[in-house]
Design an enzyme around this catalytic site. Structure first.
Site, PDB file in Angstrom:
ATOM      1  N   GLU A  66       0.904  -1.013  -0.017  1.00 42.12           N
ATOM      2  CA  GLU A  66       0.072  -0.096   0.055  1.00 42.12           C
ATOM      3  C   GLU A  66       0.772   1.321   0.059  1.00 42.12           C
ATOM      4  O   GLU A  66       0.688   2.129   0.834  1.00 42.12           O
ATOM      5  CB  GLU A  66      -0.752   0.049   1.218  1.00 42.12           C
ATOM      6  CG  GLU A  66      -2.090  -1.184   1.034  1.00 42.12           C
ATOM      7  CD  GLU A  66      -3.128  -1.024   2.148  1.00 42.12           C
ATOM      8  OE1 GLU A  66      -2.994  -0.289   3.061  1.00 42.12           O
ATOM      9  OE2 GLU A  66      -4.204  -1.685   1.778  1.00 42.12           O
ATOM     10  N   GLU A 113      -6.552  -7.892  -0.988  1.00 46.20           N
ATOM     11  CA  GLU A 113      -7.015  -8.052   0.301  1.00 46.20           C
ATOM     12  C   GLU A 113      -8.458  -7.670   0.265  1.00 46.20           C
ATOM     13  O   GLU A 113      -8.979  -6.401   0.177  1.00 46.20           O
ATOM     14  CB  GLU A 113      -6.318  -7.107   1.378  1.00 46.20           C
ATOM     15  CG  GLU A 113      -4.913  -7.253   1.719  1.00 46.20           C
ATOM     16  CD  GLU A 113      -4.523  -5.981   2.506  1.00 46.20           C
ATOM     17  OE1 GLU A 113      -5.123  -5.480   3.473  1.00 46.20           O
ATOM     18  OE2 GLU A 113      -3.032  -6.008   2.466  1.00 46.20           O
TER      19      GLU A 113
HETATM   20  C1  GAL Z   1      -4.280  -2.991   4.976  1.00 42.33           C
HETATM   21  C2  GAL Z   1      -2.934  -3.511   5.093  1.00 42.33           C
HETATM   22  C3  GAL Z   1      -2.923  -4.751   5.834  1.00 42.33           C
HETATM   23  C4  GAL Z   1      -3.626  -4.793   7.112  1.00 42.33           C
HETATM   24  C5  GAL Z   1      -5.066  -4.406   6.776  1.00 42.33           C
HETATM   25  C6  GAL Z   1      -6.142  -4.002   7.906  1.00 42.33           C
HETATM   26  O1  GAL Z   1      -4.294  -1.714   4.448  1.00 42.33           O
HETATM   27  O2  GAL Z   1      -2.319  -3.633   3.678  1.00 42.33           O
HETATM   28  O3  GAL Z   1      -1.678  -5.098   6.328  1.00 42.33           O
HETATM   29  O4  GAL Z   1      -3.208  -3.843   8.021  1.00 42.33           O
HETATM   30  O5  GAL Z   1      -5.220  -3.022   6.063  1.00 42.33           O
HETATM   31  O6  GAL Z   1      -6.224  -4.972   8.540  1.00 42.33           O
END
Ligand code: GAL
Length: 842
Positions: free
Chosen positions: A187, A256
């Site tokens: 990110e 994600e």
């Molecule tokens: C995303 C990040 C992950 C984790 C998630 C929240 O933005 O890439 O590593 O932190 O948020 O659980």
């Protein structure tokens, strides 16, 4: 004329074909991509992936987690690589036990799955310091995650170390291994935007450096819109259907898909309805997405001091399809499994074309995929969050629940709808297995200036001082009170004011606890301002400052301070306010019990423990120890720490994490509907209760007898209420519509074997080793409520219970067709009916 011998021709032809074949096999052995999808062995693939972070469970749990992921329909397991776990001291590597990365990847391979390795090495992940080792901060001239020589050198060194390790074990797909994808950075887009030119230079460098490592598999950068070729930019979020990669020749990937959210100490526990998660995934696939990774598929536990934040809880359950303990979270796991099967049935069409979008209504659409060979798959979507929609598509009518997508792998018959859960649900419970530990206690010192203490003028920053080797730092100073002070003759007590950069603070005056203050994830800073008891002469002020996990996200999070930075002052004295900030302060790093290694098998006998009537109860800064035998069975175990304040627990020398049940969850918890856009604040539970009460004790950390448990309690609690619990299924439910789409029906219909739809089956299965002992509820008709609190509706078939009592009780499980005759006939013709049943497992 030169004559060429035939054998020479044969030789040339051989060379030619060898070359072609070699090339072909190289192409086949490598992973590539195009506009539609990732290609493996030249074949486009719709890939379903799930995050399992190896140090958040134990190696003994890994095979089972991976197997359950496979059964849940996953093709890929995704993990970050945790730099601070692997290089706790600069140049000293650790790849054992929970950090045995090679073993983890090999288990994925043995299960026949692929791996996605997110090397980072910045990982965010609610992990201490975002995965960076704390020593990295002290490399001269370093600045994190920007165009900075020392940082880039360290990042490259670690990334190479991991890549070379994987290569040496032949773990990349190009070498015959399971790793099909890697990730560099995490990110970085928003950071780059803030930093401007140096940010851009850094991300270009990172991409080039990664690609230069020649892994033979693609690299991704998530949330990085300008990821340079050939790196694929990917999306993270609760929904990603709106996302497009930065080049038409890159596939649309979702690294994600958040299955829930993390818990913070002081916050309620978030969850995400399975129907909405399934909806978001179907929505992504119908818009041409071809790779979805669930973050998290198994969240697990932040053992020891690995939680970041600050204030991230020890449980990283995440409401994931596999719960913190590795048990199936139902119906989420099952509902997603059904979704994956439905998507896989559509794969031939999905990988062959872009969707043709047909409007079916104001908020309804069809997305149709067709292959040249005649495959056709359609997704029918109803985006309306509150009303059903009747749509016609092809020559048929379809009824779509609110906020749902139906999947038609043959463009005719529905096999799945995201809002209709066919999978069984389960109610879990914690049952005590050991409640009467016999405790011994040892009181730690309320700061004394022994050999390990040192003094300076003024206040020190905590992380710089402890280097994060411990949560604890003592700040100690003396205050001289004149016998003529007015407050000593019945006036108002002076007020001690302490400003701390975070994260928590216990204030001691002359060895007595005077108060505690703490911040939160959102506001880690602490202000203490309370009246204190002082006496004439010298008074000892001892401030125990606590770090509760280092930050893992935010601009320059590595520079955020912790500890008592001041000002510190006393007000209400004759002179008014006395500033203590710039006087002499003594420091001690860590608790005495830590320096004696009281938590360990070897250190525990370094002090005299007391017991019986001498046992310390409700005393701050107290160590407790006990021994116990491992309970029988193989259900996962947890400690109920509900009666304790804040501290840490070790089992046989291993730290199970920080506990803090006295931090009560603030927030608004209410019933939440699956329909409508989800956010992490939408579905919350445990408001007004402990943010985390149960703490996972991995079975593999126990030996059959004589296990040592050590607790360090900071605030005061009653250890006699600590109990060891097992987590297991209490009851299982099935809640299905009489015409619920289902796979068997779909196969029969789409192959023309039946013309009328078949009714679905209610599946009820207890955990291995359990049996259905009774039927708590059964109603075919219009039952209301949800698993755990069903009630009859206005329509109820009077024999609803019979078939379940006959065919399910005493069995490990059963499958009953939702057929009115089985329940004594249709209780209300022309009304849409469903079956709700709850069975108790024991
Ligand atoms: C995303 C990040 C992950 C984790 C998630 C929240 O933005 O890439 O590593 O932190 O948020 O659980």
């Amino acid at each position: 004329m030169v004559s060429i011998k035939p054998s020479f021709f044969i030789f040339i032809i051989c060379i030619f074909w060898c070359f072609v074949l070699l090339n072909l096999s190289l192409v086949n052995a490598s992973v590539g991509y195009d506009h539609h999808a990732i290609t493996i062995n030249g074949q486009r693939r719709i890939l379903i992936s799930g995050s399992i972070h190896y140090p958040r469970s134990t190696p003994e749990m890994w095979p089972d987690l991976i197997q359950k992921a496979k059964e849940g329909g996953l093709d890929v397991i995704q993990t970050y690589v945790f730099w601070n776990g692997h290089e706790p001291e600069q140049g000293k590597y650790y790849f054992e036990e929970r950090y045995d990365l090679v073993k983890f990847i090999k288990l994925i391979q043995q299960a026949g799955l692929y791996a996605h390795l997110r090397i980072g090495p910045y990982v965010c992940a609610e992990w201490n310091f975002g995965g960076f080792p704390v020593w990295l901060k002290y490399v001269p001239g370093i600045s994190f995650r920007t165009d900075n020589g020392p940082f880039k050198a360290e990042m490259q060194r670690f990334t190479e170390k991991i890549v070379n390790m994987m290569k040496a074990e032949k773990l990349f797909e190009s070498q015959g291994g399971p790793i099909i994808l890697s990730q560099i950075e995490n990110e970085y887009g928003p950071m780059e935007y803030k930093l401007g030119a140096p940010g851009k230079a850094y991300s270009n460098w990172a991409a080039k450096m990664a690609v230069g490592l020649g892994t033979g598999v693609p690299w991704v950068m998530c949330k990085q819109d300008d990821a340079p070729d050939p790196v694929i930019n990917t999306c993270n979020g609760f929904y990603c259907d709106y996302f497009s990669p930065n080049k038409a020749y890159k596939p649309k990937m979702w690294t994600e898909a958040w299955t829930g959210w993390y818990t913070e100490f002081g916050g309620p526990v978030p969850s995400r309805p399975a129907e909405d998660l399934a909806f978001s995934v179907a929505r992504f696939i119908q818009k041409g997405g071809s790779f979805v990774n669930y973050y998290m598929y198994h969240g697990g536990t932040n053992f020891g001091r690995t939680a970041g934040g600050p204030f991230i809880a020890t449980s990283y359950d995440y409401d994931a399809p596999l719960d913190e303990f590795g048990l199936l979270r139902q119906p989420k796991w099952g509902h997603l499994k059904d979704l994956h099967r439905a998507i896989k049935l559509c794969e031939p069409a999905l990988i062959s074309s872009d969707p043709n979008i047909i409007r079916l209504g104001r908020s309804q659409e069809a997305h149709e995929f067709k292959s040249r060979s005649g495959a056709c798959a359609a997704f029918l979507a109803n985006y309306n969050p509150s009303s059903y929609a009747k749509v016609s598509y092809g020559n048929n009518h379809y009824n779509l629940p609110p906020w749902s997508i139906s999947i038609l792998p043959d463009c005719k018959n529905t096999v799945y709808n995201t809002a209709r859960v066919g999978a069984q649900s389960a109610q879990m419970k914690f049952t005590p297995v050991y409640q009467h530990f016999s405790w011994q206690s040892y009181n730690d010192e309320t700061a004394s200036t022994d050999d390990s203490a040192f003094s300076v003028v003024g206040l020190l920053e905590q992380v710089n001082t402890t280097r994060d080797r411990t949560d604890y730092l003592w700040y100690m100073t003396d205050v001289k009170i004149d016998p003529n002070e007015g407050f000593l003759r019945g006036g108002k007590r002076p007020v001690l004011n302490v400003m701390s950069a975070g994260h928590a603070l216990h204030v001691y005056i002359n060895g007595q606890l005077a108060g505690t203050a703490y911040g939160s994830l959102e506001f880690p800073k602490v202000t203490f301002s309370e009246g204190v008891n002082l006496r004439a002469g010298i008074n000892k002020i001892s401030l125990l400052s606590l770090a509760v996990g280092l930050p893992n996200v935010g601009p320059n999070f590595e520079r955020w301070n912790a500890g008592v930075l001041g000002p510190v002052s006393l007000s209400g004295l004759n002179e008014g306010r006395r500033d203590l900030t710039w006087q002499k302060w003594s420091y001690k790093i860590g608790m005495k019990g830590e320096s004696l290694s009281l938590h360990s098998l070897t250190g525990v006998s370094n002090v005299e423990w007391v017991e019986g009537k001498f046992l310390s109860q409700r005393q701050p800064l107290t160590w407790y120890k006990t021994t116990f035998n491992a309970p029988h069975g193989n259900e996962p175990l947890a400690l109920d720490m509900g009666a304790m304040g804040k501290g840490q627990v070790w089992i046989n020398g291993k730290n199970i994490g920080r506990y803090w049940p006295s931090y009560i969850a603030k927030g608004s918890c209410s019933d939440c509907s699956y329909a409508g856009y989800f956010s992490e604040k939408k579905c919350l539970s445990y408001c007004g209760d402990a943010s985390q009460r149960w703490y996972h004790v991995p079975r593999s950390w126990l030996k059959p007898t004589g296990n040592l448990m050590v607790v360090f309690e900071e605030m005061g609690g009653d250890p006699n209420w600590i109990s060891l619990m097992k987590k297991e299924i209490n009851s299982i439910c099935s809640d299905i519509n009489e015409w619920q789409p289902n796979l068997v029906n779909w196969h029969l219909k789409s192959s023309g074997k039946i013309s009328r739809p078949l009714r679905p089956k209610a599946h009820l299965w207890c955990a291995p080793g359990q049996k259905i002992s009774s039927i708590k509820f059964a109603s075919f008709g219009t039952p209301e409520g949800s698993c755990g609190n069903y009630r009859e509706g206005s329509c109820h078939a009077h024999k609803s219970y019979d078939i379940f009592e006959r065919d399910c009780v005493g069995q490990a499980g059963c499958a009953i067709t939702v057929e009115p005759e089985l329940f004594g006939g249709d209780p209300c013709p022309n009304v849409m009916k469903k079956l709700a049943v709850e069975a108790i497992c024991s």
